[in-house]
Design a protein around this motif. Structure first.
Motif, short mmCIF file in Angstrom:
data_model
loop_
_atom_site.label_atom_id
_atom_site.label_comp_id
_atom_site.label_asym_id
_atom_site.label_seq_id
_atom_site.Cartn_x
_atom_site.Cartn_y
_atom_site.Cartn_z
N TYR A 247 0.81 -1.22 0.00
CA TYR A 247 0.00 0.00 0.00
C TYR A 247 0.85 1.27 0.00
CZ TYR A 247 -3.87 -3.15 0.75
OH TYR A 247 -4.79 -4.16 0.60
N GLY A 250 0.97 2.93 -5.72
CA GLY A 250 -0.19 2.89 -6.61
C GLY A 250 0.28 2.72 -8.05
N HIS A 362 -2.52 -0.42 -4.42
CA HIS A 362 -3.54 0.50 -4.94
C HIS A 362 -3.52 0.42 -6.45
CE1 HIS A 362 -2.41 2.62 -1.02
NE2 HIS A 362 -3.66 2.24 -0.85
#
Lengths: 426, 270
Positions: A247, A250, A362
């Motif tokens: 996390y 992205g 992400h």
């Protein structure tokens, strides 16, 4: 993992001969190609699509900022985000983001993001891109030699505006403001999560790690081209002692889901070729304003070109230079991994592999691209949410996402009445 | 910084001195005999010595300080945020190079700064020679944007003969293959830092302050700065001035026609 639905808002009616007759989709694209009454429908379709994605259960809906750009109709993503804040309830709203150096004073970003955060009940993800050369240096005239230092200073100003309780004076190199005191104040404390879209600069990776921000690689060239870059990111995280929490990152990926691979190929070819053929037609003279690329990154680029036999297969160092070698036919577009297509099972399997190999928690999905119409976009979005999303939800369940919005309790939030236009007779 | 170290770097009498400008080591070239004549280079700076300077050095002591960020100027541009910062840095450079009160010539971006010196500090410059200076902007006839060009178009914009620009920028034997291109990019960045985005520093407002006799030189094939700017500048100059057009020369006329440009400057400053 988080599955986020991203819209670029491309103008969908660039002519067939756009590439032959126009030098660039960006900066000096001609106004005669823009029909405001057609764009009225485009904007409304696009906003419907974002709202539909929220209804379908995507974790976030994402918008971004471009200027003088035929494939990005959001000079102000905040305008769209504020509307989405009213028309959605639980989905995170990711503004990816505001190019900080373009705002004078940058306090404006602190204010507008705080407004969106308050209106949405604390659902904002605050993106801070430096911005492409086309957007920042050419369309907006920012000095490329000062862009990065202005960006960093603006960041410091925004963060202080969010954190400090009392009115303060900001005495910066570029910004001086005697009384900084924003109203409203963001719901998320000390501020909304900050995500940084960037290229392959080691300095940016280190800065994200130091500041505990999410680093996002928003490329149009898919997971294959992104692998080396994300490997570099994780190697740097490891070198400076950060964990491999996916996390932290992205990644953007185009996806087209159909009943089968061939079905998806047939469904999405036109939209993909429209995007890679017309939307990425950028005049190379907008590629590298002097000073935009730091000297450290220039040196790394020159070394890597030498190593890779004069850059064969290399990704360029700026958004502009990357456009030069782009594949524009569907077969190559799919082959190179720009767009992942297939049946729901095939797409899920590929995205699982992409998430694992890039170690990205992400995933920002472009399920509308190019001139894709609303109906096909809804089909793609629905099929993804019904048949792909469930197969991916468990990925990275062992990690905590510390960079996700922390909204107000749903029970405390304002009730937003459904929109119902008055009947003409009333 | 210690006293400047002087080193003779070539057998033809070219000396290189390093001076400190805002903490950055800054190169000063010096060659020839006779009264001092300064030169501030144009777009791209001086990655190497050039024949034009030899022609000047036949009759004058030519002193060529590097401008901040241009070749020989390190990263001096990186601390200059305002126009006043630039003017003070150039003033300090001229003083430390021994050019206070001397004749001063400049080309392109360097000509703009030379004009500023004469306007803001009239005692700083005896006679002035400007080759196609930056600093003005005419909406009806804008200069070519030098920072929004395909790489292969640049040589033909700088010089009437693009091969001369290419030779100026070609990496010399033994030079660092990573540092050299970065230094050339830095020159472009330094020019952008002061002149982005239009080239308009509002120099036009200060031209009336120039008292030094001013020679304007313009290449007849200047593809960056339209020659109409010469008339505009002449109209604004309060002191004595003259305009000469150089044939077969582009924006950096001193590169295309070193002999003709040097002769005009030597005549004017004699």
């Amino acid at each position: 993992m988080k599955l986020m639905w991203f819209h670029l808002m491309p103008y969908t009616e660039l002519p067939d001969d756009f590439r032959d007759k126009n030098p660039s989709v960006w900066v000096d694209i001609h106004s005669s190609l823009f029909d405001p009454k057609r764009a009225h429908h485009m904007y409304n379709d696009f906003m419907d699509e974002l709202e539909y994605a929220a209804e379908c259960g995507f974790d976030a809906i994402c918008v971004n900022e471009h200027h003088s750009n035929g494939y990005g109709l959001m000079p102000s993503p905040n305008l769209i985000a504020s509307s989405l804040a009213r028309r959605t309830t639980d989905t995170a709203i990711c503004v990816m983001g505001n190019s900080l150096a373009l705002y004078n004073p940058p306090t404006r970003v602190a204010e507008e993001f705080a407004m969106i955060d308050v209106i949405s009940g604390g659902r904002l993800i605050a993106g801070f891109p430096v911005g492409t050369p086309m957007d920042t240096c050419y369309a907006y005239g920012t000095n490329p030699s000062q862009l990065r230092s202005r960006y960093l200073e603006a960041h410091d100003l925004v963060i202080r505006a969010w954190r400090e309780k009392d009115t303060f004076a900001f005495n910066g190199r570029y910004n001086q403001q005697r009384y900084v005191n924003i109203w409203p104040r963001a719901i998320q404390r000390p501020h909304p999560p900050i995500w940084i879209p960037g290229g392959g600069s080691v300095e940016t990776w280190q800065w994200c790690a130091e500041m505990d921000y999410v680093y996002c690689y928003l490329s149009y060239y898919g997971y294959k081209a992104g692998q080396a870059l994300m490997d570099g990111f994780w190697a740097e995280m490891s070198r400076i002692g950060k964990d491999r929490n996916p996390y932290r990152a992205g990644f953007l990926q185009f996806v087209g889901v159909g009943e089968s691979r061939q079905h998806a190929y047939d469904l999405y070819s036109e939209a993909a070729e429209y995007f890679y053929g017309r939307c990425l037609h950028v005049d190379p003279r907008w590629a590298v304003p002097p000073g935009y690329v730091s000297e450290a990154t220039q040196a790394a680029g020159i070394k890597s070109q030498v190593q890779q036999a004069a850059g064969a297969g290399a990704i360029g160092s700026t958004t502009g230079t990357r456009f030069a070698g782009v594949a524009r036919e569907m077969e190559a577009i799919v082959d190179r991994g720009y767009v992942i297509i297939g049946s729901p099972d095939e797409v899920a399997e590929q995205l699982r592999e992409v998430a694992r190999s890039l170690n990205v928690g992400h995933l920002m999905l472009l399920l509308q691209f190019g001139n894709m119409g609303k109906q096909l976009c809804r089909y793609n979005t629905r099929l993804f949410s019904d048949a792909v999303m469930p197969k991916l939800k468990d990925v990275f369940g062992e990690w905590e996402d510390r960079w996700w919005p922390q909204p107000m309790d749903a029970a405390q939030r304002a009730e937003v009445p459904a929109f119902s236009p008055r009947l003409a007779a009333e | 910084m210690n006293e400047p170290a002087t080193t003779t770097i070539q057998d033809a009498g070219l000396e290189e001195t390093i001076i400190d400008i805002n903490g950055f080591a800054t190169r000063v070239w010096r060659k020839g005999v006779g009264p001092k004549l300064g030169f501030l280079a144009g777009l791209g700076g001086l990655p190497r010595w050039m024949p034009f300077l030899d022609r000047l050095a036949e009759q004058r002591t030519v002193i060529v300080p590097s401008l901040p960020g241009f070749p020989g100027g390190d990263r001096g541009h990186s601390v200059l945020d305002t126009h006043l910062d630039w003017l003070l840095a150039v003033r300090e450079t001229l003083d430390k190079a021994g050019l206070a009160g001397a004749d001063l010539a400049g080309s392109s971006v360097g000509a703009s700064l030379a004009a500023e010196m004469a306007a803001v500090w009239p005692a700083q410059v005896r006679k002035l020679a400007l080759i196609a200076p930056f600093g003005l902007f005419d909406e009806k006839n804008p200069p070519t944007d030098p920072w929004a060009q395909r790489a292969d178009a640049v040589p033909g914009l700088m010089c009437a003969n693009p091969e001369i620009w290419k030779a100026m920028k070609a990496i010399p034997d033994g030079a660092n293959s990573i540092e050299w291109p970065i230094e050339q990019n830095r020159a472009s960045e330094a020019a952008a830092r002061i002149f982005w985005p239009l080239g308009n520093t509002r120099l036009e407002k200060r031209l009336k302050l120039i008292r030094a006799p001013t020679l304007l030189l313009w290449g007849n094939e200047d593809r960056i700065m339209p020659i109409s700017y010469a008339d505009r500048i002449c109209k604004a100059l309060a002191g004595p001035h003259d305009l000469r057009v150089i044939g077969c020369a582009g924006h950096l006329a001193e590169l295309d026609q070193p002999g003709a440009v040097a002769e005009e400057i030597l005549d004017w400053t004699a």
